[in-house]
Structures are given as structure tokens and as C-alpha cells.
Scaffold this motif. Structure first.
Motif, PDB file in Angstrom:
ATOM      1  N   THR A 203      32.614 -40.750   6.281  1.00  0.00           N
ATOM      2  CA  THR A 203      32.902 -41.720   5.217  1.00  0.00           C
ATOM      3  C   THR A 203      31.653 -42.015   4.387  1.00  0.00           C
ATOM      4  OG1 THR A 203      34.618 -42.748   6.581  1.00  0.00           O
ATOM      5  CG2 THR A 203      33.772 -44.028   4.740  1.00  0.00           C
ATOM      6  N   HIS A 206      30.880 -38.990   2.229  1.00  0.00           N
ATOM      7  CA  HIS A 206      31.851 -38.858   1.141  1.00  0.00           C
ATOM      8  C   HIS A 206      31.559 -39.851   0.020  1.00  0.00           C
ATOM      9  CE1 HIS A 206      35.679 -38.255  -0.906  1.00  0.00           C
ATOM     10  NE2 HIS A 206      35.866 -39.567  -0.883  1.00  0.00           N
ATOM     11  N   CYS A 207      31.082 -41.033   0.378  1.00  0.00           N
ATOM     12  CA  CYS A 207      30.786 -42.072  -0.616  1.00  0.00           C
ATOM     13  C   CYS A 207      29.345 -42.016  -1.110  1.00  0.00           C
ATOM     14  CB  CYS A 207      31.083 -43.447  -0.032  1.00  0.00           C
ATOM     15  SG  CYS A 207      32.819 -43.696   0.424  1.00  0.00           S
ATOM     16  N   LEU A 226      35.657 -47.220  -3.026  1.00  0.00           N
ATOM     17  CA  LEU A 226      35.936 -45.836  -2.629  1.00  0.00           C
ATOM     18  C   LEU A 226      36.639 -45.776  -1.280  1.00  0.00           C
ATOM     19  CD1 LEU A 226      32.654 -43.999  -3.710  1.00  0.00           C
ATOM     20  CD2 LEU A 226      34.877 -43.947  -4.840  1.00  0.00           C
ATOM     21  N   VAL A 227      36.172 -46.572  -0.334  1.00  0.00           N
ATOM     22  CA  VAL A 227      36.786 -46.567   0.996  1.00  0.00           C
ATOM     23  C   VAL A 227      38.226 -47.070   0.920  1.00  0.00           C
ATOM     24  CG1 VAL A 227      36.694 -47.606   3.291  1.00  0.00           C
ATOM     25  CG2 VAL A 227      34.599 -46.798   2.206  1.00  0.00           C
ATOM     26  N   LYS A 229      40.273 -47.013  -1.682  1.00  0.00           N
ATOM     27  CA  LYS A 229      41.121 -46.029  -2.377  1.00  0.00           C
ATOM     28  C   LYS A 229      41.389 -44.822  -1.493  1.00  0.00           C
ATOM     29  CE  LYS A 229      41.675 -43.823  -6.861  1.00  0.00           C
ATOM     30  NZ  LYS A 229      41.078 -43.597  -8.204  1.00  0.00           N
ATOM     31  N   GLN A 230      40.409 -44.430  -0.686  1.00  0.00           N
ATOM     32  CA  GLN A 230      40.595 -43.311   0.221  1.00  0.00           C
ATOM     33  C   GLN A 230      41.603 -43.636   1.328  1.00  0.00           C
ATOM     34  OE1 GLN A 230      37.025 -42.196   2.265  1.00  0.00           O
ATOM     35  NE2 GLN A 230      37.930 -40.384   3.221  1.00  0.00           N
ATOM     36  N   GLN A 231      41.615 -44.889   1.772  1.00  0.00           N
ATOM     37  CA  GLN A 231      42.491 -45.273   2.868  1.00  0.00           C
ATOM     38  C   GLN A 231      43.902 -45.622   2.403  1.00  0.00           C
ATOM     39  OE1 GLN A 231      40.892 -48.469   5.201  1.00  0.00           O
ATOM     40  NE2 GLN A 231      42.665 -48.577   6.584  1.00  0.00           N
ATOM     41  N   GLU A 233      45.009 -45.287  -1.045  1.00  0.00           N
ATOM     42  CA  GLU A 233      45.407 -44.525  -2.244  1.00  0.00           C
ATOM     43  C   GLU A 233      45.812 -45.447  -3.392  1.00  0.00           C
ATOM     44  OE1 GLU A 233      48.415 -41.779  -1.154  1.00  0.00           O
ATOM     45  OE2 GLU A 233      47.065 -40.526   0.074  1.00  0.00           O
TER      46      GLU A 233
END
Length: 400
Positions: A203, A206-207, A226-227, A229-231, A233
Motif C-alpha cells: 500500500t 502504491h501510494c 488514495l487508500v 479509493k483503492q479500497q 472504489e
């Protein structure tokens, strides 16, 4: 003293033997390639094209990834192994070898319900010998407020865990109610398993989070967006962004405009534990000292001794776990070790100056919902764990 010197000599001998074995293994690994080059040179069966290709491969094997510098690689390795930042001037000749941290492993029964009795008190005893040198010297040992380990300040200094300011803090707080957390308990990241740690590292990578660097408010909010939105969506809601900003403020108690790497890592570690592990698994992480403090806290809040407290009292207790660092606050009957009711004007009870005042109906509903001992533990276990580090930062900001 004789035991201490004997232990140091034994450690030095083991280190020398390990270095010799490693050097021997390295020599064995290099031998076949050397022999092949000699045979190839003797038979002269190689072609010009093969020689050029080998040269290109050797050149490509060099510094082909400039963004992965040696310093960055070392930082990621320290993050993976749960080790702190080592000073550049670290003098290993006059210091003990830091321990190799072994990350915990999940057991099959970790998620099963855990019975922690309220009436049956636990006798908390500290170890008799220093965790590092295994020598007993009576009152000169400094106990950890979380676990049963004890330490010499000299051993901690030779390990590199105490600097000038840290030495004063340990000597002033180790034998008080405030207490001091050892280097095992101070690092919440060591609670993660290897799988959980790799998940966190992925994580962060990725960020685009660089290890061992400070984060500003913009960096922190960008990471949280970011976290999220990644989790999920979907973008983060405005209320969630405000809560993230409050968390940043809690991680920056000195108002420096940035949060330290270790505080950020502790915050992310405890949040990952909340996300991946059920409450029963988190309860198994509590030590005997923490369970006993929780008992004293609940009994202090249970004024009528009926086994229940109000929801508002349970919520205010979450803030009280973090009062250990507010040294200027006048003492009261119940402290971090004896959590009790706090006035509504207390900074800890309000959580934030920007939080809206609750109506009497909401307060009455909170007080009306009874909270028993098992529920009290489950609702506060994450905050109890988050209060372990010595840092003044609040690594898990309770909701307002």
C-alpha cells in the motif's frame, strides 16, 4: 559484571564464526563461475557475439534502476524487519548487537471468544533480570509499563535505543504511573505478521510513500484519499476528510506542520490491525498489565457496582488512555492507570475544539445504553494498544 563480560565475549565469538561461515559460503558461490571462466578461456570455444552479449548483460546488471537507491532499499528493509532508523555514526564496536525481531504468527484459535474475568484480578510481576544482559542489579532496573521486561539504562544506551533526551525520559517516568514502553512495545508495527506487513508495504509503495520521511497535511490527506479509493472504489466523503485532518492534528501534537515517520507507521499499523483482525484476536494482544489497567478503569467508572457503565463514560475512557503524556495537567484521582469520569470541559473529553456540542437528548441516549465489561474491552482494545508508544502523538484519534 563477570556474567556480563562472559555474555559479551560469547556474542562476539558467535558473530566472528558467523562472519567466517558467510565468507566461506560466498567463496563457494563464486568458485563455479570462476572455474567456468577459466575453462572457457582455456578451450577458446567462445565466439565474439557471445562475449559481446555477456558484456551487455553484465552492464545491464549494474545500476539499471537509479530510482532504487541503496538508501531507499535499506529503508524498505528496515521497514520490513521492524527496525528503526540507525544513526550514520552508529559505533558498533562499543555497542551491543540489536536483536532480530521475529514477527508474530496467527494461530487457529485467535478469533475464538476470549474470557477475561472482571472479578479475577491478575498478579502482575516484572522480570528479575535485564532483558539484554540478563544480570540482576535490584533497583537500577527500569520496567516496561506494557510488558514484564526490565532493562538497565546502560544496556539500552549501548543498544542504541537511548539518546540524550530519551535517557532523561526513562529515568523520570519508568517508576511512575506514567511509565515507559520498551523498544518492543513502543513499536506497534511489530504487532503485524509478515503477511500483514507485506500488505502494508504494498500500500505504501502504491501510494508513493517514502519510508523514514515526514508527512505534511497534504501528503497525509493525499495518501488517505488514495487508500480509500483503492479500497472502496469511490472518492472520500467530506466528513471522512475532516476526520483524517483531525487524525493528522492528533499525530502532530507539537504543531510542527508534519508528522514523524514512526508516528505515521504506528497509526497505519493499528488501523491495519483493526481492518484485518476481529476484536477477539485484538484482545489476545493485550498484556497482563493492560488487562489490569482496563479492570481498574471499568471498576472506577462503575460507581454503583452493577457491572454496567454508560456509553458516554465508555467513550470518554477512550480519550483517557492517552493522558499519559500530558505532564502539565494537574493530577486527579484516576489517571491512565485508573481511568475515571472526566468533566465535559476537559480537552480529552471533547476530542476537538471544532466538534459540535451534542444535544441533551443525544447525551441522554449515550448514557442510557449500558456497556458491560466484555463490551467495554472490545470497544477500547484498539485504543489501549494505540496508547503503547512513548510518543506524545495520538496514534488512533477517537471519534468526536
Amino acid at each position: 559484571m563477570g556474567v556480563l563480560m562472559s555474555r559479551r565475549q560469547t556474542v562476539e565469538k558467535v558473530q566472528k564464526v558467523s562472519l567466517a561461515v558467510s565468507a566461506f559460503k560466498d567463496g563457494l558461490r563464486e568458485q563455479p563461475s570462476t572455474r567456468r571462466r577459466a575453462e572457457a578461456g582455456g578451450t577458446r570455444q567462445g565466439t565474439l557475439e557471445q562475449t559481446v552479449q555477456e558484456g551487455e548483460e553484465e552492464a545491464s546488471a549494474g545500476p539499471s534502476q537509479p530510482e532504487e537507491s541503496s538508501a531507499s532499499k535499506a529503508a524498505w528493509e528496515r521497514l520490513r524487519d521492524g527496525r528503526g532508523v540507525e544513526p550514520e555514526e552508529f559505533d558498533r564496536a562499543n555497542r551491543f548487537t540489536p536483536p532480530a525481531f521475529i514477527r508474530p504468527k496467527r494461530e487457529l484459535h485467535d478469533d475464538e471468544p476470549l474470557d477475561i474475568s472482571l472479578e479475577q484480578r491478575e498478579q502482575v510481576l516484572n522480570d528479575e533480570m535485564c532483558e539484554i544482559c540478563e544480570v540482576w542489579t535490584a533497583e537500577s532496573l527500569f520496567p516496561c509499563r506494557v510488558c514484564s521486561r526490565v532493562y538497565h539504562d546502560g544496556c539500552l544506551r549501548r543498544m542504541g535505543y537511548l539518546q540524550n533526551d530519551s535517557t532523561v525520559e526513562v529515568t523520570e517516568t519508568a517508576h511512575t504511573e506514567t511509565g515507559w514502553s520498551c523498544y518492543y512495545c513502543d513499536n506497534l508495527n511489530l504487532l503485524l505478521t509478515e503477511e500483514e506487513m507485506y500488505s502494508l508495504m504494498e500500500t505504501l509503495q502504491h501510494c508513493k510513500i517514502i519510508p523514514e520521511t515526514c508527512l505534511t497535511l497534504d501528503d497525509f490527506l493525499h495518501y488517505k484519499h488514495l487508500v480509500h479509493k483503492q479500497q472502496f472504489e469511490r472518492p472520500m466523503a467530506e466528513a471522512q476528510e475532516e476526520q483524517a485532518a483531525l487524525q493528522f492534528s492528533a499525530l502532530d501534537p507539537d504543531k510542527k506542520g508534519h508528522i514523524e515517520w514512526q508516528d505515521f507507521l504506528s497509526h497505519e499499523s493499528i488501523q491495519l490491525l483493526q481492518k484485518l483482525r476481529p476484536q477477539n484476536a485484538l484482545l489476545r494482544l493485550l498484556t497482563a498489565k493492560e488487562r489490569e489497567r482496563a479492570r481498574v478503569a471499568f471498576l472506577a467508572l462503575d460507581q454503583d457496582s452493577d457491572g454496567f457503565i454508560g456509553e458516554g463514560e465508555c467513550r470518554r475512557a477512550r480519550h483517557a488512555w492517552f493522558r499519559k503524556h500530558q505532564k502539565e495537567m494537574p493530577s486527579c484521582n484516576v489517571s491512565i492507570s485508573h481511568v475515571g469520569p472526566m468533566s465535559e470541559s476537559s480537552p480529552a473529553s471533547s476530542g476537538s475544539g471544532k466538534s459540535p456540542e451534542k444535544t441533551p437528548l443525544v447525551v441522554e441516549q449515550e448514557e442510557a445504553r449500558p456497556v458491560d465489561w466484555p463490551s467495554f474491552l472490545q470497544e477500547n482494545v484498539a485504543y489501549i494498544l494505540a496508547a503503547r508508544p512513548n510518543s506524545a502523538a495520538l496514534h488512533l484519534q477517537p471519534p468526536a
